[in-house]
Scaffold this motif. Structure first.
Motif, short mmCIF file in Angstrom:
data_model
loop_
_atom_site.label_atom_id
_atom_site.label_comp_id
_atom_site.label_asym_id
_atom_site.label_seq_id
_atom_site.Cartn_x
_atom_site.Cartn_y
_atom_site.Cartn_z
N ASN A 45 -9.30 49.30 7.60
CA ASN A 45 -10.40 50.17 7.16
C ASN A 45 -11.79 49.61 7.48
O ASN A 45 -12.79 50.18 7.04
N GLN A 46 -11.86 48.54 8.24
CA GLN A 46 -13.18 48.01 8.63
C GLN A 46 -13.78 48.91 9.70
O GLN A 46 -13.12 49.29 10.67
N VAL A 47 -15.05 49.27 9.52
CA VAL A 47 -15.75 50.20 10.41
C VAL A 47 -16.44 49.43 11.53
O VAL A 47 -17.10 48.41 11.28
N ILE A 48 -16.30 49.92 12.78
CA ILE A 48 -16.96 49.28 13.91
C ILE A 48 -18.09 50.15 14.48
O ILE A 48 -18.87 49.68 15.30
N THR A 65 -4.26 49.55 15.18
CA THR A 65 -4.57 50.95 15.40
C THR A 65 -5.98 51.23 14.90
O THR A 65 -6.54 50.47 14.12
N ALA A 66 -6.53 52.35 15.38
CA ALA A 66 -7.88 52.74 14.95
C ALA A 66 -7.99 54.25 15.01
O ALA A 66 -7.16 54.93 15.64
N ARG A 67 -9.02 54.78 14.36
CA ARG A 67 -9.25 56.22 14.42
C ARG A 67 -10.74 56.51 14.40
O ARG A 67 -11.55 55.71 13.92
N GLY A 68 -11.10 57.68 14.93
CA GLY A 68 -12.47 58.16 14.90
C GLY A 68 -12.52 59.44 14.10
O GLY A 68 -11.67 60.32 14.29
N TYR A 69 -13.48 59.57 13.19
CA TYR A 69 -13.53 60.74 12.34
C TYR A 69 -14.98 61.09 12.00
O TYR A 69 -15.91 60.31 12.22
N VAL A 107 -10.76 50.67 12.04
CA VAL A 107 -9.38 50.26 12.30
C VAL A 107 -8.51 50.73 11.13
O VAL A 107 -8.94 50.73 9.98
N SER A 108 -7.30 51.17 11.45
CA SER A 108 -6.40 51.71 10.43
C SER A 108 -5.39 50.68 9.94
O SER A 108 -4.69 50.91 8.96
N GLN A 109 -5.31 49.58 10.66
CA GLN A 109 -4.47 48.45 10.28
C GLN A 109 -5.27 47.19 10.58
O GLN A 109 -6.30 47.24 11.26
N ASN A 110 -4.81 46.04 10.10
CA ASN A 110 -5.40 44.79 10.56
C ASN A 110 -5.26 44.76 12.08
O ASN A 110 -4.16 44.97 12.61
N SER A 111 -6.35 44.53 12.78
CA SER A 111 -6.36 44.73 14.23
C SER A 111 -7.12 43.62 14.95
O SER A 111 -7.99 42.96 14.37
N THR A 112 -6.79 43.48 16.23
CA THR A 112 -7.52 42.57 17.11
C THR A 112 -8.16 43.41 18.22
O THR A 112 -7.47 44.17 18.89
N LEU A 113 -9.48 43.27 18.35
CA LEU A 113 -10.21 44.04 19.36
C LEU A 113 -10.93 43.10 20.31
O LEU A 113 -11.45 42.05 19.90
N LEU A 114 -10.95 43.49 21.57
CA LEU A 114 -11.78 42.82 22.57
C LEU A 114 -13.02 43.67 22.74
O LEU A 114 -12.94 44.90 22.86
N SER A 115 -14.17 43.05 22.73
CA SER A 115 -15.43 43.79 22.76
C SER A 115 -16.27 43.39 23.96
O SER A 115 -16.36 42.21 24.31
N LEU A 116 -16.87 44.40 24.60
CA LEU A 116 -17.73 44.16 25.75
C LEU A 116 -18.93 45.10 25.66
O LEU A 116 -18.75 46.32 25.54
#
Length: 201
Positions: A45-48, A65-69, A107-116
């Protein structure tokens, strides 16, 4: 050995430039990209990204996983995007127009993201111009997926929409809350429950 799943996605696009079929050039590109990537571990549930901000980063969902709303004028929440691992995440409209987004991305679960960042991506493309073809292909596929979803919402009943989703998104019911899936499919939780049973309305 490739460090991230990101490169599996980049090098598997259709019409891959000849330069990226050469292992030495791939390794050269990977080395530069690795030096620019940021790795983020996020809690459920952390917002990016949130409304009012410009989407000036591209994210790759390495795990999770993640979602946009967004919220409509009456305050009702609508899920517009659902992303599984190995997905490229951003608000394309905001990213390319340089205008503030109206979406939340979380993110909808604990997630690992690569950011650029957009600035760093431009620097990489300037050094490796043929990479632009790959990036364009990824965003074009995103456009096609959005177009298909709109067509499904217009032409298919809830059961068929749900079946299409489960074929393209394995274990979706284990990765997202039921109200999010129902919202994404443009239906209610009650109708979603009946759709799972194959009950046509």
């Amino acid at each position: 050995m490739l460090k991230h799943k990101l490169y599996e996605v980049l090098f598997s696009v259709s019409h891959l430039p000849d330069e990226l079929k050469d292992n030495s050039k791939r390794e050269e590109l990977i080395k530069v990209v690795e030096s620019q990537l940021s790795v983020r571990s996020l809690k459920k549930n952390q917002v990016i990204l949130s409304p009012g901000y410009i989407a000036d980063h591209i994210y790759f969902l390495e795990a999770g996983t993640a979602r946009g709303y967004f919220y409509d004028g009456e305050g009702k929440e609508h899920t517009l995007y659902m992303w599984d691992e190995r997905s490229i995440i951003t608000d394309s409209m905001s990213y390319f127009s340089d205008q503030p987004t109206d979406l939340y991305i979380e993110v909808s679960q604990n997630s690992t993201l690569l950011s650029l960042s957009r600035e760093k991506l431009r620097e990489i493309i300037s050094a490796f111009p043929y990479l632009e073809v790959v990036i364009d292909s990824i965003f074009f596929n995103d456009f096609l997926a959005c177009r298909k979803r709109i067509m499904d919402l217009i032409s298919l009943n809830p059961v068929d929409r749900y079946n299409n989703l489960t074929r393209s998104f394995p274990k979706v019911d284990l990765k997202f809350q039921q109200q999010d899936i129902a919202s994404y499919l443009g239906t209610s939780r009650q109708t979603l429950s009946r759709s799972k049973k194959g009950e046509h309305l």
